[in-house]
Design a protein around this motif. Structure first.
Motif, PDB file in Angstrom:
ATOM      1  N   PHE A 106       0.990  -1.265  -0.116  1.00  5.45           N
ATOM      2  CA  PHE A 106      -0.062   0.077  -0.092  1.00  5.45           C
ATOM      3  C   PHE A 106       0.903   1.237   0.139  1.00  5.45           C
ATOM      4  CE2 PHE A 106      -3.602  -2.260   2.585  1.00  5.45           C
ATOM      5  CZ  PHE A 106      -3.751  -2.965   1.428  1.00  5.45           C
ATOM      6  N   ASN A 108       2.383   4.636   0.903  1.00  2.00           N
ATOM      7  CA  ASN A 108       2.270   5.192   2.058  1.00  2.00           C
ATOM      8  C   ASN A 108       1.603   4.634   3.371  1.00  2.00           C
ATOM      9  OD1 ASN A 108       3.440   7.693   0.782  1.00  2.00           O
ATOM     10  ND2 ASN A 108       1.292   8.208   0.116  1.00  2.00           N
ATOM     11  N   GLU A 110      -1.327   2.891   3.642  1.00  2.00           N
ATOM     12  CA  GLU A 110      -2.665   3.070   3.367  1.00  2.00           C
ATOM     13  C   GLU A 110      -3.219   2.477   2.577  1.00  2.00           C
ATOM     14  OE1 GLU A 110      -3.943   6.919   4.032  1.00  2.00           O
ATOM     15  OE2 GLU A 110      -2.826   7.264   5.919  1.00  2.00           O
ATOM     16  N   ARG A 111      -4.474   1.580   2.683  1.00  2.00           N
ATOM     17  CA  ARG A 111      -5.361   0.988   1.613  1.00  2.00           C
ATOM     18  C   ARG A 111      -5.859   2.022   0.669  1.00  2.00           C
ATOM     19  NH1 ARG A 111     -10.405  -1.156   0.356  1.00  2.00           N
ATOM     20  NH2 ARG A 111     -10.201  -3.018  -0.953  1.00  2.00           N
ATOM     21  N   THR A 113      -8.352   3.849  -2.068  1.00  2.00           N
ATOM     22  CA  THR A 113      -9.931   3.693  -2.291  1.00  2.00           C
ATOM     23  C   THR A 113      -9.849   3.391  -3.796  1.00  2.00           C
ATOM     24  OG1 THR A 113      -9.995   5.707  -2.698  1.00  2.00           O
ATOM     25  CG2 THR A 113     -10.422   5.302  -0.648  1.00  2.00           C
TER      26      THR A 113
END
Length: 530
Positions: A106, A108, A110-111, A113
Motif C-alpha cells: 500500500f 504510504n 494506507e489501503r 480507495t
C-alpha cells in the motif's frame, strides 16, 4: 602527461564503469539461465532485495512514467472514476498488505480507495490519470489478488479505442467549460488529445485477449520513419497489416520470466531487458515523444531496476493455498510425474519434487508436494507444434522496432519466429484458459486431440472455487452460467482463435492417443503440484 590525481580519478571512473557493467544483467539470448532461474537479476543483498521488490511492485501499481503521452486530467474523469475502474477490469486492493506471493504493498501504508493499477500522477498542469502494469498483470484468484498473474479480462486496448473516439470531437475549450478545468488542466487535456492522434488501437477479438502487437505497430505507423519515430502532426498513417490481421494473445504471467532468455510467447525479443522493452512499447502506444522518454529512462534507471527485480522475483500461487493438500493423491501425482518426464519434459522442463527426497515419508503431504528445483532448458528455444500461427506471424510488423535508435542503444533486438516458446509450467494450474490465445478451457482439453476439444466455451471470473473452477479437469466448467452475456462466449472457429496443436508426437502416435483417461488425470494431478 596525466597527473597522479587525474590518473586516480580516471582509474576510479573506469573501475566504476566496469563494476556497473558487471552488475548489469546479461539480457542476451546466449545467457545460460541457472536452474531455478534468476529471481534476483541484479544480485542484490538480502537486505536490499525486499525493499527493492516492494518499490518495484508499487511502480507496477502506480505507473511511474511522468512523461507518458496520455495523461487525462483527474477533473475530467471524476464522474466515471470508480465505474470506469470496474469496467477496465481493475482488481480491488486486498484489505491487508498480505505476505509472500500475495504481498500487495500500500502506498504510504494506507489501503487505496481506487483499484489496483489506477494511477494518479502529479504534473505542473495538475493531477492526471492513467493505468499501470497492474491493469493486465494482476489477477483475482478466488478472492486473492496476485501481482504478476494474468488479468483474465483486461480492457486496456478497448479503453484506448474509446478514448480516441471520445476526445476527438471534444475540443480543449469545450472540455474546460464542461468539466470546470483550470487553464493548466485544460493544457494537460490538450496534450493528451494530441498524443491520441499518434495512437493506433483496435479492440481484441475476445474479452480476455490483448491487441498489444497491433497497438504498437499501428502507433508506429502514425509516426515518421526516422530513427526516433518522431511525431509529425497531420502525418498520414502508413498501411499496417495488423489493422485487420488478428494476432491477439493474453497477457503473460511474470513468474515465468526468471527461467527464460528470450521474451514474449514466440521468443521474438531475443535481446534486451524485457521490462525496459515493455515500457518503451507502452509509451509508443501512448503517443509519447521518444526523445523525452529517452531522457526520462536515462534519469530513472533505479525505477527500471526496481520494477525488473519485482517482476523476476515474483512467484506462482500454490494449489494448496486454495485447496486441501488431500485433493492431490500422492501416488497418482507421482505416476503423472513419470508420464510427464517421458513425454513433456523435453519442452517444458523437469521439476524436482520434495516427495523424491530420501526422508520424504517424514514430511507432511503439503510439504511433499513442494517443487524444489526447476530445470527449464528446452532442446530448442522455439517450437511449432501446430498451435494457431497468427500471433507469431504478426510479430513481423514489429521488426521495425529494431530501427529505433533507442532500441539499438539498449540492445533490444526482435527476430520474428516460426512457432512459440514452450513455457515453464510453474503455476500452470492457475493459468486457465490455455494456449496463447485462450482457445482451450482446461488441462483436460489440452491433453485431448484437437478435433475433440471444445469448439466453444463460456469464460467467467475466478470467484468461487466450487462454481467457477472444474477441479478435476483444471479449468472452466463446461456448463454455461445463467448470468453471463455473450462477451464471455469463446468461439475457436474465428481467425486467430484456433485451438489446434499439441497433437502428433505429443498426444498422438500414428494418429492414436498416447494417454488413457487415467493417464491424463495423473498428469493433471502432477501439474497441480507445480
Amino acid at each position: 602527461m596525466i597527473s597522479g590525481l587525474k590518473q586516480s580519478a580516471l582509474g576510479f571512473v573506469i573501475f566504476t564503469a566496469a563494476m556497473a557493467a558487471i552488475a548489469d544483467p546479461d539480457w542476451s539470448r546466449d545467457f545460460l539461465v541457472p536452474d531455478n532461474g534468476r529471481s534476483n537479476p541484479y544480485e542484490l543483498s538480502q537486505e536490499e532485495l525486499a525493499p527493492t521488490i516492494r518499490e518495484g511492485k508499487l511502480h507496477a501499481l502506480h505507473y511511474p512514467v511522468e512523461v507518458t503521452g496520455v495523461l487525462m486530467p483527474l477533473v475530467g474523469v471524476r464522474d466515471v472514476r470508480f465505474v470506469g475502474q470496474r469496467w477496465l477490469g481493475l482488481q480491488k486492493y486486498p484489505m491487508q498488505e498480505g505476505a509472500g506471493v500475495y504481498f500487495v504493498p500500500f502506498k504510504n501504508g494506507e489501503r487505496p480507495t481506487d483499484r489496483m493499477g489506477f494511477s494518479i500522477l502529479e504534473t505542473k498542469n495538475g493531477a492526471g490519470v492513467t493505468v499501470s502494469c497492474a491493469q493486465c498483470h494482476t489477477g483475482n484468484l478466488f478472492g486473492r489478488k496476485v501481482i504478476g498473474m494474468t488479468n483474465r479480462f483486461p480492457r486496456a486496448n478497448r479503453a484506448f479505442v474509446f478514448g480516441k473516439l471520445a476526445t476527438k470531437p471534444v475540443l480543449p475549450e469545450v472540455f474546460r467549460v464542461v468539466t470546470g478545468a483550470s487553464a493548466a488542466e485544460t493544457e494537460l487535456y490538450a496534450k493528451s488529445r494530441e498524443s491520441l492522434q499518434f495512437i493506433g488501437s483496435i479492440p481484441p477479438l475476445q474479452l480476455g485477449l490483448d491487441t498489444s502487437l497491433a497497438h504498437v505497430a499501428l502507433s508506429l505507423a502514425r509516426r515518421s520513419q526516422d530513427a526516433w519515430a518522431s511525431k509529425i502532426p497531420g502525418l498520414k498513417a502508413r498501411p499496417e497489416p495488423l489493422a485487420t490481421f488478428h494476432a491477439d494473445s493474453k497477457p503473460a504471467v511474470w513468474w515465468n520470466l526468471k527461467y527464460k532468455n528470450r521474451w514474449l510467447s514466440d521468443g521474438s525479443v531475443v535481446s534486451g531487458n524485457p521490462i525496459y522493452t515493455n515500457i518503451l512499447w507502452n509509451e509508443i502506444g501512448r503517443g509519447t515523444d521518444l526523445h523525452v522518454l529517452d531522457q526520462w529512462l536515462n534519469k530513472n534507471d533505479k525505477i527500471i531496476r526496481e520494477l525488473t527485480t519485482a517482476v523476476f522475483s515474483s512467484e506462482a500461487p500454490r494449489f494448496t493455498d486454495f485447496f486441501p493438500a488431500e485433493k492431490i493423491d500422492l501416488l497418482t501425482a507421482k505416476y503423472g510425474q513419470k508420464l510427464f518426464n517421458q513425454s513433456c519434459a523435453k519442452c517444458h522442463g523437469i521439476y524436482d519434487k520434495a516427495w523424491d527426497l530420501p526422508n520424504s515419508s517424514e514430511l507432511s503431504l503439503r510439504q511433499q508436494l513442494r517443487t524444489l528445483r526447476v530445470n527449464y532448458k528446452p532442446k530448442k528455444p522455439v517450437f511449432d507444434v501446430g498451435t494457431d500461427p497468427q500471433r507469431h506471424q504478426g510479430m513481423a510488423s514489429l521488426a521495425q522496432l529494431n530501427n529505433l535508435e533507442i532500441s539499438r542503444r539498449n540492445g533490444i533486438v526482435i527476430e520474428p519466429q516460426k512457432g512459440y516458446v514452450p513455457p515453464p509450467l510453474v503455476g500452470i494450474w492457475a493459468r486457465w484458459p490455455y494456449f496463447h490465445n485462450n482457445s482451450v478451457p482446461s488441462l483436460c482439453a489440452v491433453l485431448t486431440r484437437h478435433e475433440n476439444r471444445p469448439v466453444t466455451y463460456w469464460a467467467r471470473e475466478a470467484n468461487d472455487p466450487n462454481k467457477d473452477f472444474d477441479l478435476e479437469c483444471n479449468g472452466y466448467p463446461s456448463e454455461r452460467p445463467t448470468t453471463l452475456s455473450n462477451q464471455w462466449f469463446y468461439d475457436t472457429r474465428r481467425p486467430g482463435m484456433r485451438n489446434t496443436g499439441h497433437d502428433e508426437r505429443i498426444l498422438l502416435k500414428d494418429g492414436k492417443e498416447i494417454f488413457s483417461k487415467e493417464d491424463k488425470r495423473a498428469i493433471i494431478q502432477f501439474l497441480q503440484t507445480l
